[in-house]
Design an enzyme around this catalytic site. Structure first.
Site, PDB file in Angstrom:
ATOM      1  N   GLU A 276      56.146 -77.974  -8.256  1.00  0.00           N
ATOM      2  CA  GLU A 276      55.630 -79.335  -9.391  1.00  0.00           C
ATOM      3  C   GLU A 276      55.495 -78.902 -10.613  1.00  0.00           C
ATOM      4  O   GLU A 276      54.466 -78.435 -10.997  1.00  0.00           O
ATOM      5  CB  GLU A 276      54.213 -79.705  -8.753  1.00  0.00           C
ATOM      6  CG  GLU A 276      54.166 -81.158  -8.635  1.00  0.00           C
ATOM      7  CD  GLU A 276      55.276 -81.888  -7.881  1.00  0.00           C
ATOM      8  OE1 GLU A 276      56.047 -82.535  -8.578  1.00  0.00           O
ATOM      9  OE2 GLU A 276      55.426 -81.931  -6.691  1.00  0.00           O
ATOM     10  N   LEU A 277      56.290 -79.113 -11.666  1.00  0.00           N
ATOM     11  CA  LEU A 277      56.174 -78.562 -12.927  1.00  0.00           C
ATOM     12  C   LEU A 277      56.182 -79.704 -13.920  1.00  0.00           C
ATOM     13  O   LEU A 277      55.398 -80.661 -13.523  1.00  0.00           O
ATOM     14  CB  LEU A 277      57.419 -77.816 -13.156  1.00  0.00           C
ATOM     15  CG  LEU A 277      57.766 -76.843 -12.214  1.00  0.00           C
ATOM     16  CD1 LEU A 277      59.312 -76.341 -12.569  1.00  0.00           C
ATOM     17  CD2 LEU A 277      56.940 -75.732 -11.915  1.00  0.00           C
TER      18      LEU A 277
ATOM     19  N   SER B 163      52.805 -75.461 -15.106  1.00  0.00           N
ATOM     20  CA  SER B 163      53.779 -75.690 -16.408  1.00  0.00           C
ATOM     21  C   SER B 163      55.261 -75.227 -15.845  1.00  0.00           C
ATOM     22  O   SER B 163      55.339 -74.257 -15.033  1.00  0.00           O
ATOM     23  CB  SER B 163      53.532 -74.811 -17.541  1.00  0.00           C
ATOM     24  OG  SER B 163      53.328 -73.353 -17.176  1.00  0.00           O
TER      25      SER B 163
ATOM     26  N   ARG C 146      46.662 -81.211  -1.511  1.00  0.00           N
ATOM     27  CA  ARG C 146      47.975 -81.551  -1.295  1.00  0.00           C
ATOM     28  C   ARG C 146      48.751 -80.301  -0.807  1.00  0.00           C
ATOM     29  O   ARG C 146      49.828 -80.975  -0.368  1.00  0.00           O
ATOM     30  CB  ARG C 146      48.376 -82.052  -2.969  1.00  0.00           C
ATOM     31  CG  ARG C 146      49.687 -82.902  -2.658  1.00  0.00           C
ATOM     32  CD  ARG C 146      50.053 -83.518  -3.947  1.00  0.00           C
ATOM     33  NE  ARG C 146      50.601 -82.942  -5.027  1.00  0.00           N
ATOM     34  CZ  ARG C 146      50.759 -83.441  -6.270  1.00  0.00           C
ATOM     35  NH1 ARG C 146      50.845 -84.833  -6.220  1.00  0.00           N
ATOM     36  NH2 ARG C 146      51.382 -82.562  -7.231  1.00  0.00           N
TER      37      ARG C 146
ATOM     38  N   TRP D 238      44.393 -76.744 -13.330  1.00  0.00           N
ATOM     39  CA  TRP D 238      43.126 -76.851 -13.434  1.00  0.00           C
ATOM     40  C   TRP D 238      42.788 -78.500 -13.709  1.00  0.00           C
ATOM     41  O   TRP D 238      41.789 -79.134 -13.493  1.00  0.00           O
ATOM     42  CB  TRP D 238      42.560 -76.385 -14.636  1.00  0.00           C
ATOM     43  CG  TRP D 238      43.221 -76.651 -15.763  1.00  0.00           C
ATOM     44  CD1 TRP D 238      44.278 -75.780 -16.468  1.00  0.00           C
ATOM     45  CD2 TRP D 238      43.520 -77.882 -16.861  1.00  0.00           C
ATOM     46  NE1 TRP D 238      45.065 -76.203 -17.624  1.00  0.00           N
ATOM     47  CE2 TRP D 238      44.714 -77.415 -17.828  1.00  0.00           C
ATOM     48  CE3 TRP D 238      43.073 -78.948 -16.762  1.00  0.00           C
ATOM     49  CZ2 TRP D 238      45.079 -78.334 -18.481  1.00  0.00           C
ATOM     50  CZ3 TRP D 238      43.439 -79.882 -17.988  1.00  0.00           C
ATOM     51  CH2 TRP D 238      44.470 -79.801 -18.673  1.00  0.00           C
ATOM     52  N   ASN D 239      43.857 -79.400 -13.628  1.00  0.00           N
ATOM     53  CA  ASN D 239      43.601 -80.847 -13.907  1.00  0.00           C
ATOM     54  C   ASN D 239      43.305 -81.529 -12.629  1.00  0.00           C
ATOM     55  O   ASN D 239      42.411 -82.567 -12.989  1.00  0.00           O
ATOM     56  CB  ASN D 239      44.936 -81.313 -14.704  1.00  0.00           C
ATOM     57  CG  ASN D 239      46.219 -81.211 -13.866  1.00  0.00           C
ATOM     58  OD1 ASN D 239      46.217 -80.613 -12.878  1.00  0.00           O
ATOM     59  ND2 ASN D 239      47.032 -82.356 -14.385  1.00  0.00           N
TER      60      ASN D 239
ATOM     61  N   CYS E 166      50.206 -84.560 -15.189  1.00  0.00           N
ATOM     62  CA  CYS E 166      51.643 -84.388 -15.305  1.00  0.00           C
ATOM     63  C   CYS E 166      52.432 -85.746 -15.283  1.00  0.00           C
ATOM     64  O   CYS E 166      53.523 -85.962 -15.845  1.00  0.00           O
ATOM     65  CB  CYS E 166      52.313 -83.371 -14.703  1.00  0.00           C
ATOM     66  SG  CYS E 166      51.718 -83.700 -12.870  1.00  0.00           S
TER      67      CYS E 166
ATOM     68  N   SER F 152      50.893 -91.938  -7.603  1.00  0.00           N
ATOM     69  CA  SER F 152      50.191 -90.899  -6.675  1.00  0.00           C
ATOM     70  C   SER F 152      49.689 -91.671  -5.506  1.00  0.00           C
ATOM     71  O   SER F 152      49.058 -92.647  -5.520  1.00  0.00           O
ATOM     72  CB  SER F 152      49.166 -90.043  -7.250  1.00  0.00           C
ATOM     73  OG  SER F 152      49.577 -89.595  -8.245  1.00  0.00           O
TER      74      SER F 152
END
Ligand code: ADP
Length: 503
Positions: free
Chosen positions: A276-277, A255, A185, A176-177, A310, A467
Site C-alpha cells: 500500500e504505497l 512510501s 487492517r 505513522w499516519n 495517502c 475507506s
C-alpha cells in the site's frame, strides 16, 4: 523522518506508559517488545524516544529491537503458526470479535494516545480508533467464510478442488499516519486467515501499536500469534526477517520509495507482497456538481487527519463555471478550522508528524507560489514550538508546480481550473500513482463513465471518503499491489491450494 535515540533515557525492562489524564481508565501501555509469551526489553538495551509533535518534547521511550530480537519474534511466530492455523475458524472469529469490543471499550484513551504521539486532532483520532476496531469485527465475520470451490474439469472426469490455506508467517510494516488502523487492517485479516505475524510499527508512533498489542493479548490472542517489534534499524531487522525462509508474506504500508526496497528484499525468497504505497489523489469538481456537497467532500478528503493520508485529495481540478464559488467556499471552510494540539478538545487541525513534514510542505508551497499560485489562505508556518502548518488554499496553481506531482501530506489544498472535462481526466491520470480519486457531478451517467476512465484503484463518486473495512482498498501503478479490507484483504493472507481429484 525524525528519530531521536537517546542513551540518556534508557529505562528498566518491563517499562510502561500511562496516558496522562486517563490514569484510572487506561491500562499502562507496555513500551517493550511483544515476543511470544509476553513483553521483553530486547537484547540491545537501547531505547527510541517518542516525541509529542505538538511540543517537540519527549513523551516516553520504547525498546529498540535488534536483528536478534527480530529473529526471536520470527521464532515465536513460527512456533505458534501450526496451532493457530489449526484453530477452528469459529474460535478465531470469537477472539477477533473480542478484540473489536475491547478496542471500542477503550476508545477514549486510545484516541488520546494517538493524538499525543501522532499529533492529529482528537475527533480524527477517535474516528481512527473506531475504524481500526471495525477491521476486527469485519474479519471476525469473514473468518468463517473462507470458502473454496469445486468444479468438474472441462475434459470431464477429474474434479478441480480449490481450498484457501493460511499463507504462513507474515511481516506487517506500518506507517505513522494511522498508527492503530494500519496495524489492525493487517493483523485482523492475517489472524482470520490463520496466519501468525510480526508487526513492525513506524518509529514515530509505536505506542498505539503496543497498546493494541496488549489489548489483543488480554482479549485472548494466543502467545506468538501477534509479535510487535519497534526498531531504529527497520532496514536491517526487516531484511533479516524477509531473508529467512520461514517468512511467507509481507504486507507493507508506506512510501513508494521504501516499498521498492522491500520488494527487492522480498524477492530473495519470492515472498508474497501486499503493498500500500503513495498516492496523489485528484479531486474533480464538474460544473453540475452540488457545490455544498462538493465542499463537504473536499473538507473530508483534504482535511481528515490534517491531510496526512495517502488518500488525501492532493489536487483539486475544478471546472470554470463553479470554480470561483468553490474556491471562495473552500477558503471560508478551511479558514474556520481551529489549529492546535491534537489533545486540545477544540482542535480540528492537529500537528504534522515532524519537522521534515513541515519542511516538505514549505518547499512545495514555495515552489507553487514561485510558479504563480495565489495564496488564498494560510501558506506560512507559524512561529513557536511544535510541528504546525495552517489550513491553506492555493488557487490557480500552475501545471508545472511540484505539488501537483508530489503528495504534500499536509493541510494544503491546491486548486486548478479546467474547462474541458477531457483535460481534467488527462491531468488526473498524468501521474505514476493511482490510489484514490474523487469526482463530484450530479450527472451519474457521466460520473460513472469518469470513474471507469480514472486510472485509480478507488474512485469516490460524490463522496469524500473511500475507506471502509468491508471494501477493497488499494492502488494501481506505483501506488501498490494487492488490496486490504473486504474479502480481498483476507485472500491476501491465503494461498489457493488446487487439489486435482478423481473419485
Ligand atoms: P513515511 O515516509 O510515511 O515515514 P516510510 O515508507 O519511510 O513512510 O515508512 C513506513 C514504514 O516503513 C515505517 O514503519 C518504517 O520504519 C518502515 N521502513 C522504512 N525504511 C525501511 C526499510 N528499508 N525496510 C523496512 N522497513 C522500512
Amino acid at each position: 523522518m525524525t528519530l531521536t535515540t537517546s542513551g540518556a533515557t534508557v529505562q528498566a525492562a518491563g517499562s510502561t506508559y500511562l496516558v496522562p489524564g486517563f490514569e484510572a481508565a487506561a491500562f499502562p501501555v507496555p513500551t517493550d517488545l511483544l515476543v511470544g509469551e509476553g513483553w521483553v526489553p530486547g537484547s540491545g538495551g537501547q531505547r527510541i524516544d517518542i516525541l509529542d509533535p505538538a511540543t517537540g518534547g519527549v513523551l516516553t521511550s520504547v525498546a529498540d529491537a535488534t536483528i536478534a530480537d527480530g529473529m526471536a519474534a520470527l521464532d515465536a511466530a513460527e512456533a505458534a503458526a501450526a496451532g493457530w492455523a489449526a484453530t477452528p475458524p469459529r474460535a478465531r472469529a470469537v477472539i477477533l470479535q473480542r478484540c473489536f469490543q475491547a478496542i471500542v471499550d477503550n476508545v477514549d484513551w486510545l484516541a488520546q494516545l494517538i493524538a499525543l504521539e501522532n499529533g492529529k486532532a482528537l475527533p480524527d483520532a477517535r474516528g481512527e480508533v473506531l475504524y481500526a476496531a471495525e477491521f476486527f469485527r469485519w474479519y471476525a465475520e469473514e473468518a468463517v467464510r473462507i470458502n473454496g470451490d469445486i468444479s468438474v474439469a472441462p475434459a470431464g472426469g477429474n474434479r478441480i478442488m480449490v481450498q484457501y490455506q493460511p499463507i504462513g508467517v507474515s511481516l506487517l510494516i506500518t506507517p505513522w499516519n494511522f498508527p492503530a488502523a494500519m496495524a489492525t487492517r493487517k493483523i485482523a485479516p492475517a489472524l482470520a486467515a490463520g496466519c501468525t505475524c510480526i508487526l513492525k510499527p513506524a518509529e514515530e508512533t509505536p505506542l498505539t501499536a503496543l497498546a493494541v498489542g496488549e489489548i489483543l493479548r488480554q482479549a485472548g490472542v494466543p502467545a506468538g500469534v501477534v509479535n510487535i517489534i519497534n526498531t531504529s534499524d527497520p532496514a536491517g531487522v526487516c531484511s533479516a526477517i524477509l531473508r529467512d525462509r520461514r517468512t511467507r508474506k509481507l504486507s507493507f504500508t508506506g512510501s513508494t520509495e521504501v516499498g521498492r526496497i522491500l520488494l527487492r528484499e522480498a524477492s530473495y525468497n519470492v515472498i508474497n507482497c501486499s503493498m500500500e504505497l503513495g498516492g496523489n489523489a485528484p479531486f474533480l469538481v464538474l460544473d453540475d456538481a452540488d457545490l455544498d456537497a462538493a465542499i463537504d467532500g473536499a473538507m473530508i478528503a483534504k482535511m481528515r487527519n490534517a491531510g496526512e493520508a495517502c488518500t488525501a485529495a492532493n489536487r483539486f481540478y475544478v471546472q470554470a463555471g463553479i470554480y470561483p464559488a468553490f474556491v471562495e467556499k473552500l477558503v471560508a471552510k478551511m479558514g474556520a478550522l481551529k489549529m492546535g494540539a491534537g489533545t486540545d478538545a477544540a482542535s480540528q487541525c492537529g500537528a504534522m508528524i515532524n519537522r521534515a513534514a513541515i519542511d516538505k510542505i514549505e518547499t512545495l508551497v514555495n515552489d507553487a507560489v514561485a510558479k504563480g499560485a495565489s495564496v488564498r489562505l494560510g501558506g506560512k508556518t507559524p512561529e513557536g514550538a511544535g510541528f504546525f502548518y495552517p489550513p491553506s488554499v492555493l488557487a490557480d496553481v500552475s501545471l508545472d508546480a511540484d505539488l501537483l506531482r508530489e503528495e504534500i501530506f499536509g493541510p494544503v489544498a491546491a486548486v486548478v481550473k479546467f474547462t474541458d472535462v477531457e483535460d481534467a481526466v488527462r491531468m488526473a491520470n498524468d501521474t505514476e500513482y493511482g490510489l484514490a480519486a474523487y469526482v463530484y457531478t450530479e450527472n451519474m451517467k457521466r460520473g460513472l463513465q469518469l470513474a471507469e476512465r480514472l486510472d485509480y484503484g478507488m474512485v469516490a463518486l460524490n463522496r469524500g471518503l473511500v475507506s471502509d473495512p468491508a471494501a477493497p482498498f488499494g492502488g494501481v501503478k506505483q501506488s501498490g499491489l494487492g488490496r486490504e479490507g473486504g474479502h480481498h484483504g483476507l485472500l491476501e493472507f491465503t494461498e489457493a491450494k488446487y487439489i486435482a481429484v478423481n473419485w
